[in-house]
Design an enzyme around this catalytic site. Structure first.
Site, PDB file in Angstrom:
ATOM      1  N   ASP A  29       4.457 -14.309  -5.830  1.00 14.84           N
ATOM      2  CA  ASP A  29       4.934 -14.912  -5.002  1.00 14.84           C
ATOM      3  C   ASP A  29       3.317 -14.850  -3.371  1.00 14.84           C
ATOM      4  OD1 ASP A  29       6.736 -16.219  -5.417  1.00 14.84           O
ATOM      5  OD2 ASP A  29       7.975 -14.560  -4.907  1.00 14.84           O
ATOM      6  N   TYR A  58       4.597  -3.146 -12.560  1.00 16.77           N
ATOM      7  CA  TYR A  58       4.303  -4.833 -10.833  1.00 16.77           C
ATOM      8  C   TYR A  58       4.471  -2.789 -10.640  1.00 16.77           C
ATOM      9  CZ  TYR A  58       5.013  -9.368 -11.186  1.00 16.77           C
ATOM     10  OH  TYR A  58       4.718 -10.722 -11.746  1.00 16.77           O
TER      11      TYR A  58
END
Lengths: 260, 260
Positions: free
Chosen positions: A53, A111
Site C-alpha cells: 500500500d 513483513y
C-alpha cells in the site's frame, strides 16, 4: 522472450503503493517505465509478489517480467538502477524458467513493522517507523502476537471491500519485542489480506496499552467481524522484508547480507 | 530573562546545515523563527553546541536561548514541536543557570558516521548513511580509527580556509566496526575542526580499501598538510550524537532511552 525475476527494495514514502494506476507515482509503474526505456519497447508489464500500500516499504519485493531479448543479469541490475529514481533499487536479478511468476510462485512472505513509543519520535526515524507516544506492556504485546500463529480465518483483520476467495491464512511466525522504546513486530505467513499486518499491529497496540485483553482479541478474531477489531496502524512502519519461493524454485533471490 | 537549554534531533537532509544564513533553510534559523512565533518577540537568538554542515544529522544537538518570561519546560517542548517542521524535534528542555551557553559550556562531542558498503544501497538507508560500493578490510579500518586517539594536531584533516586558533584536539574514543556490510564509526573528542569527522572517515576508507597504509596515514597526520590527506567522506552519513557538558553542569540533557 526471456523471463526475469528481480528483487527490489524501496522507500515507500513518496510512492502511492506498488500497483500501477492511471495517475500517481507507483513502484510498478516506475519499474515498467524504466524497463520500457531500457528495451525501447514502450511499457513492459511487471508482476509483483505483493501489492504494498501507499507508504509501505520493501527490502525484498520480488517482481517478474519478460524481455524480448536476453540481457546479462548483472548488466540488467546496473542499467535499471541507472534509470530508476533513488527511492527504488534493484538488488538482484536473474533469468528464470518461464513457469516462474512473482505472485503465483510466492509461497509466503515476511513483513516487519516498527513502532517508536518514545514521547517524541526522532526525525531520522519518521519515514520508516510509526509513532505511538505511549508506553506499551511487552508481555501483553508478545501474548497478542502469539495469538496470530496458526491457521485462522482473518476476516476481522481484512480491510473493507476486499474481494478474496478466502480469508483463511496460515501464520508460521509472529513475534514482537520492545527494544529501546521501539516495538519490532515480525510476521511470516503463506499470504496476507489487505491491511492485515497493520490490523495485527492495531491489535498489539490495543493489548499493550491495556485497552483490550488477550481474551477480547481472541474472541474478536474468532468472531470474524472487522468492526470489533482495533483500527489498523499507520502504513509508514510497515516493510515487506522477504518473499518465500519454493526450495529449488527458479528464483531464490538474494540471501543474507543484503537484507538486514 | 530566563535562560533555557534544549536537546534537538534533526534529519539534516533538507537543511542547509545548522547556522542561520541570509538565504537557505537552516536548523538554527528554523528554531529562531519558531521561538519568535511562540514569544511574539520576533526572532529569538539561539546558540548551538556545534555547527553541523549541510546534510549532517543530529540526535543530541544542544541549543541555548533566553526568553523574556519563564515557560514551563514540558510545555516549551510541546509548543515548539507543534510549531517546528517534522524534520526537527525538541527532545528535552530545561531552565538553566545564566552561566550556561550551549557552545562555550560544551566540553566535548560524540559523532557517529555510517557507511554502507553493499554493491547497491538500500533506499531506506540513503538519507542517513553514505555509500561506498566496495568491500573494506575491517582490521585495517580499525587500525586507522585507532590512529586518531590522543592529543594531535589535526591540521591535515581541517577544511581549507577555516580560521581557528589551534588545530590541536584530543580524541578520547575512536572506534570502527563493520557489521552486515555497514561501517559504523564513533568518535569522541573535546572538539572537532570543520569537516574533521568526514576527513577521518576518508582516512578509514583509504586504509580499508588498501589505498593507504597505516604508516602513510600516520605520516600524513603528522605532516599537517591537508593535501596529503584523503578526501572527506559524504555529509549524509554523519550524525552529532551527543554533546558532553561538565558533570554537574546546569544542563545535563536527556540520558539513555532517547538516544539509540
Amino acid at each position: 522472450v526471456t523471463r526475469y525475476a528481480a528483487t527490489l527494495a524501496y522507500d515507500g514514502t513518496d510512492f502511492e503503493g506498488w500497483q500501477a494506476q492511471a495517475r500517481g507515482r507507483t513502484v510498478q509503474g516506475t519499474l515498467e517505465a524504466a524497463l520500457g526505456t531500457l528495451t525501447g519497447a514502450g511499457r513492459v508489464p511487471v508482476f509483483g509478489a505483493g501489492r504494498t500500500d501507499t507508504g509501505v516499504h520493501a527490502l525484498g519485493q520480488v517482481a517478474s517480467f519478460d524481455l524480448d531479448r536476453p540481457f546479462p543479469a548483472d548488466a540488467l541490475v546496473r542499467a535499471l538502477n541507472g534509470l530508476l529514481p533513488p527511492d527504488v533499487r534493484v538488488l538482484h536479478a536473474a533469468e528464470v524458467d518461464e513457469s516462474f511468476h512473482a505472485r503465483k510462485s510466492a509461497l509466503g512472505k515476511t513483513y516487519r513493522y516498527e513502532l517508536d513509543t518514545a514521547p517524541v519520535q526522532l526525525p531520522t526515524r519518521r519515514r520508516h517507523a510509526a509513532h505511538w507516544a505511549e508506553a506499551l506492556d511487552e508481555p501483553r504485546v508478545s501474548a497478542a502476537a502469539a495469538l496470530y500463529v496458526g491457521r485462522h480465518d482473518f476476516a476481522a483483520l481484512a480491510s473493507a471491500g476486499s474481494s478474496v476467495k478466502t480469508t483463511v491464512r496460515t501464520v508460521t511466525r509472529s513475534s514482537a519485542r520492545l527494544t529501546g522504546g521501539t516495538l519490532v513486530f515480525e510476521v511470516e505467513a503463506d499470504g496476507f489480506l489487505r491491511r492485515m499486518v497493520r490490523s495485527m499491529v492495531g491489535g498489539l497496540i490495543a493489548a499493550g496499552r491495556g485497552a483490550r485483553s488477550i481474551g477480547d482479541l481472541r474472541s474478536a478474531l474468532a468472531g470474524r467481524d472487522r468492526r470489533a477489531w482495533p483500527a489498523p496502524a499507520e502504513a509508514r512502519g510497515l516493510c515487506l522484508v522477504r518473499v518465500h519461493n519454493a526450495a529449488g524454485a527458479s528464483y531464490p533471490g538474494p540471501r543474507g547480507p543484503v537484507l538486514p
